[in-house]
Design an enzyme around this catalytic site. Structure first.
Site, PDB file in Angstrom:
ATOM      1  CG  ASP A  87      -2.208   0.695   1.047  1.00 56.58           C
ATOM      2  OD1 ASP A  87      -2.362   1.400   0.036  1.00 56.58           O
ATOM      3  OD2 ASP A  87      -3.094   0.553   1.920  1.00 56.58           O
ATOM      4  CG  ASP A 138      -8.549   4.037  -0.688  1.00 60.63           C
ATOM      5  OD1 ASP A 138      -8.310   2.813  -0.762  1.00 60.63           O
ATOM      6  OD2 ASP A 138      -7.900   4.809   0.039  1.00 60.63           O
ATOM      7  CD  GLU A 195       0.029   6.188  -3.061  1.00 56.58           C
ATOM      8  OE1 GLU A 195      -0.592   5.202  -3.506  1.00 56.58           O
ATOM      9  OE2 GLU A 195       0.157   6.432  -1.839  1.00 56.58           O
TER      10      GLU A 195
END
Length: 800
Positions: A432, A498, A435
């Protein structure tokens, strides 16, 4: 900002495969005084700037413009394999009437010398790609900025280069596709797009986790901007006549791929940027997850329910709760909540489950791992040598530091933490985040976060992927990543982040995935049901139908995503489509094996297969699963859906067998337990029995469902991947003048196949397998025999 533009060429030189241009620049350039001057550089201190063209093969070249040539050539961070696409080439270079023509067997580059211009054409002169210098307003001023650079003044000090770039002519009917995972319209024409990896907090804008500055144009080319810095595109938004590309760097470079076929361009692009490894077969089963299963007891309740209800499933996932509070991400088990993790994993294996664990590349302050990283110098720094510590960085909104994957010792440290878990039995990590790299961060390789920001996801996923491969081998290596850049497709696979728990969220997940499919990524997935909140039963069921017919399928969200959370009807429908997925596993796995060799995606936008059908140019709410199946998800609570069947082929309803001509739109109102699914006519579809888990190895029995052409003769085949032999089997069917010939190029492996040919209106005159006549019998055919069901208009062949 001040713009300086290339206006002409002072000198040039060339070799057998390259051209170097010494270009004049003018910082006062406008359309009204655009003309070559003997000394075009008077306003720019008399300096020139270089442009180079390097040809890799007759249809592919690299263009580079450097605004600050004194610093030397910029070394790209992108790991591109130019050698893999190089071929012998001898350029034909001629100068005529103020133009330089650089020709190969596949294309011609035309460069204006006295007045700068740049165009790429086919050998016959048809324009494929052209710099825009004619998009002017009524005052004669350019609306867009052609090849050059922009400078800014810092604190009233000296000018410095901020961006480099160019403007391109947009044809009136030109479509633009790709650019990574973009959740907006599939055809990017008319949009502004930024290639800068961010956490978009949803999937309804052009901001995205996976940016790939590579696009395909319907004019017949592909373009990869070769940088890791921010890239800004205006694809006809400011002016419909032009597109602009600007890079936040003093070098503007791109690789140009010339071919009328999107498929051919994708294949060459993925040879250069990296072909995907074959994901393990179990990864194509159903994944069950949520945020999150907070204890071993909770997880085992879920796995027991899955098996009790006979819901097919191969992977279960643990989000951050597998680690201790305020210790995400030290990669250490919370043994209070998950006692005896080795025993738990062993039990999961016995029940047919693989285990996935969540992580991110940020280490929390106060943990032992943070102290190890600080002392070892394993973190990205703030420029003073201290770790770049940030608030709200780690899961749980607490302070943490960022692992520096340019530091070899840091990479090994991070891999060691993963190898211990893989040796324990963990199969895959959900990588995950990735960024959040600050532009002013300092890395061990001497670079700042400005060029490293976009490239960081490549290094992050590479490290975790290789750690798994170190223990389990590359055939069993897999990540479940969120952020990506050029080349990340080498480390499968990625999910869409998401999305909202709504039909809009579901639609954006599909658009983002189709965009990624045309950016070199053969596999992608999404959160079935959406991420934050609780979807309605209708959204969950419709998303399940779509998700279970994606390349990979995972249920996930902040609330329960197990089908029984949405009622017994949802369970029934979920099982129906999960079982269909498992029946199609050989089909999916064959396309996965093909992707390893071609780079082509498993989930395909219609425009990839039907590029000559203008009606598919903007279709982004349906897709092809491989080449044989057309999927039309339902995005409306009422069940209404419009389905476009591409021209050039006829189609059969998978469920009913009803035939339809291509080139038409069907309007349907679909019950909740159905989803439109069509089989391309003149195709072979391999199917086998469903199971509770993915079974390793080639199935003992595979049914080849043959759908003949609606009219006339049939000649069709399918490349079936025989896992046991690690080779493709060419299975084909010819129907000519009432005689059926089945070919199975598999030697002794013929015995695994049975053949079912639908829509056969009369008893065939003869049926042959590999040239040998089969015997006609009534009822179920034995080995070497065939039968005909007149009521179902179906031929059954047992070629063993």
């Amino acid at each position: 900002m001040q713009r300086t533009t290339v206006v002409g060429v002072a000198d040039y030189a060339y070799t057998s495969d390259s051209v170097t241009l010494d270009c004049c620049i003018d910082d006062e350039f406008t359309a009204t005084d655009w003309k070559y001057r003997e000394n075009a550089n008077e306003g720019a201190g008399g300096r020139t700037v270089p442009v180079t063209l390097e040809f890799y093969n007759p249809s592919t070249f690299r263009f580079e413009f450097r605004a600050n040539p004194e610093v030397g050539a910029t070394e790209t961070l992108n790991d591109l394999n130019e050698a893999a696409i190089r071929d012998d080439i001898e350029l034909d270079v001629t100068e005529t009437n103020g133009e330089l023509r650089v020709e190969t067997s596949a294309l011609r580059v035309v460069i204006g010398l006295e007045e700068w211009s740049f165009a790429v054409t086919e050998p016959d002169g048809t324009i494929l790609f052209e710099e825009q210098r004619e998009d002017i307003d009524v005052h004669g001023d350019l609306r867009v900025e052609p090849l050059g650079f922009s400078e800014v003044v810092d604190d009233a000090g000296p000018d410095k280069v901020a961006t480099t770039g160019t403007a391109l002519d947009l044809a009136p009917d030109e479509g633009v596709y790709g650019l990574g995972e973009k959740f907006v319209e599939f055809n990017k024409r008319g949009r502004e797009i930024t290639s800068w990896t961010v956490e978009p907090y949803g999937t309804e804008t052009e901001n995205s986790y996976k940016n790939v500055p590579f696009h395909l144009s319907t004019r017949g080319y592909g373009l990869l901007v070769d940088t890791t810095n921010k890239v800004e595109y205006d694809l006809g938004k400011t002016t419909t006549a032009s597109a602009t590309i600007n890079v936040h760097d003093d070098t503007f470079a791109f690789v140009f791929f010339c071919d009328p076929s999107f498929k051919e361009i994708l294949q060459e692009y993925t040879v250069m940027s990296g072909r995907v490894d074959m994901p393990p077969k179990w990864s194509f089963g159903v994944w069950m997850s949520r945020l999150g299963y907070e204890s071993r007891e909770h997880l085992e309740e879920i796995t027991a329910e899955l098996r009790d209800r006979e819901i097919p499933c191969d992977v279960v996932h643990l989000d951050p709760f597998w680690m201790r509070d305020f210790r995400s991400c030290d990669l250490e088990w919370d043994t209070n909540q998950f006692p005896d993790p080795e025993g738990m994993i062993e039990k999961l294996r016995e029940e047919g489950f693989h285990l996935s664990l969540w992580e991110h590349p940020y280490v929390p302050v106060g943990s032992t791992a943070f102290e190890e990283g600080r002392e070892g110098g394993y973190f990205v720094t703030d420029g003073t040598g201290s770790p770049y510590v940030m608030d709200n960085l780690c899961q749980g909104d607490y302070r943490g530091a960022i692992v520096d994957f340019t530091h070899p010792d840091a990479v090994e440290w991070w891999k060691d933490k993963h190898r211990r878990l893989v040796e324990m039995g963990v199969d895959v990590f959900k990588t995950d985040y990735g960024e959040g790299i600050p532009a002013d961060a300092a890395f061990a390789n001497g670079l700042t976060g400005k060029p490293m920001h976009n490239f960081y996801p490549f290094l992050y996923n590479e490290a975790v992927y290789e750690a798994i491969a170190d223990v389990n081998g590359r055939d069993e290596a897999l990540v479940w990543g969120r952020s990506a850049w050029i080349g990340n497709q080498r480390f499968p696979m990625y999910w869409g982040g998401d999305a909202q728990t709504s039909f809009s969220g579901m639609a954006s997940a599909l658009r983002g995935g189709l965009s990624l499919s045309l950016s070199g990524f053969p596999f992608w997935s999404h959160d079935i049901g959406g991420f934050r909140g609780t979807p309605s039963e209708e959204v969950y069921v419709r998303w399940s139908q779509f998700g279970l017919l994606s390349s990979h399928a995972r249920c996930h969200g902040t609330t329960p995503r197990e089908p029984w959370a949405f009622g017994e009807e949802a369970v029934r429908i979920f099982k129906k489509f999960a079982r269909l997925r498992y029946r199609l596993l050989s089909y999916l796995y064959s396309y996965a094996a093909a992707a390893r060799e071609t780079g082509l995606p498993v989930v395909r936008p219609l425009v990839l297969e039907y590029q000559n059908d203008p009606s598919v140019s903007d279709v982004d709410l349906q897709y092809l699963l491989g080449e044989e199946l057309l999927v039309a998800p339902v995005f409306d609570e009422s069940g209404r859906v419009d389905i476009y069947l591409p021209d050039g082929d006829d189609w059969a309803d998978y469920w009913t067998g009803e035939r339809y001509d291509g080139g038409q739109t069907l309007r349907r109102e679909v019950p909740l337990d159905q989803m439109p699914l069509f089989v391309r006519a003149e195709s072979v579809l391999p199917l086998h029995e469903s199971s509770q888990t993915v079974e390793e190895g080639t199935p003992d029995e595979v049914t080849l469902r043959v759908t003949p052409a609606a009219r006339g003769d049939t000649q069709t085949s399918f490349d079936f991947y025989d896992e046991d032999c690690d080779e493709f089997v060419d299975v084909g069917c010819s129907i000519l003048e009432g005689e059926i010939d089945i070919s199975i190029d598999s030697g002794e492996r013929t015995q695994i196949f049975q053949v079912k040919i639908v829509d056969v209106e009369r008893v065939p005159d003869a049926v042959r397998t590999n040239g040998a006549n089969c015997e006609h019998v009534d009822g179920a055919p034995g080995e070497g025999k065939w039968s005909y069901d007149a009521e179902a208009e179906t031929v059954h062949v047992n070629p063993r």
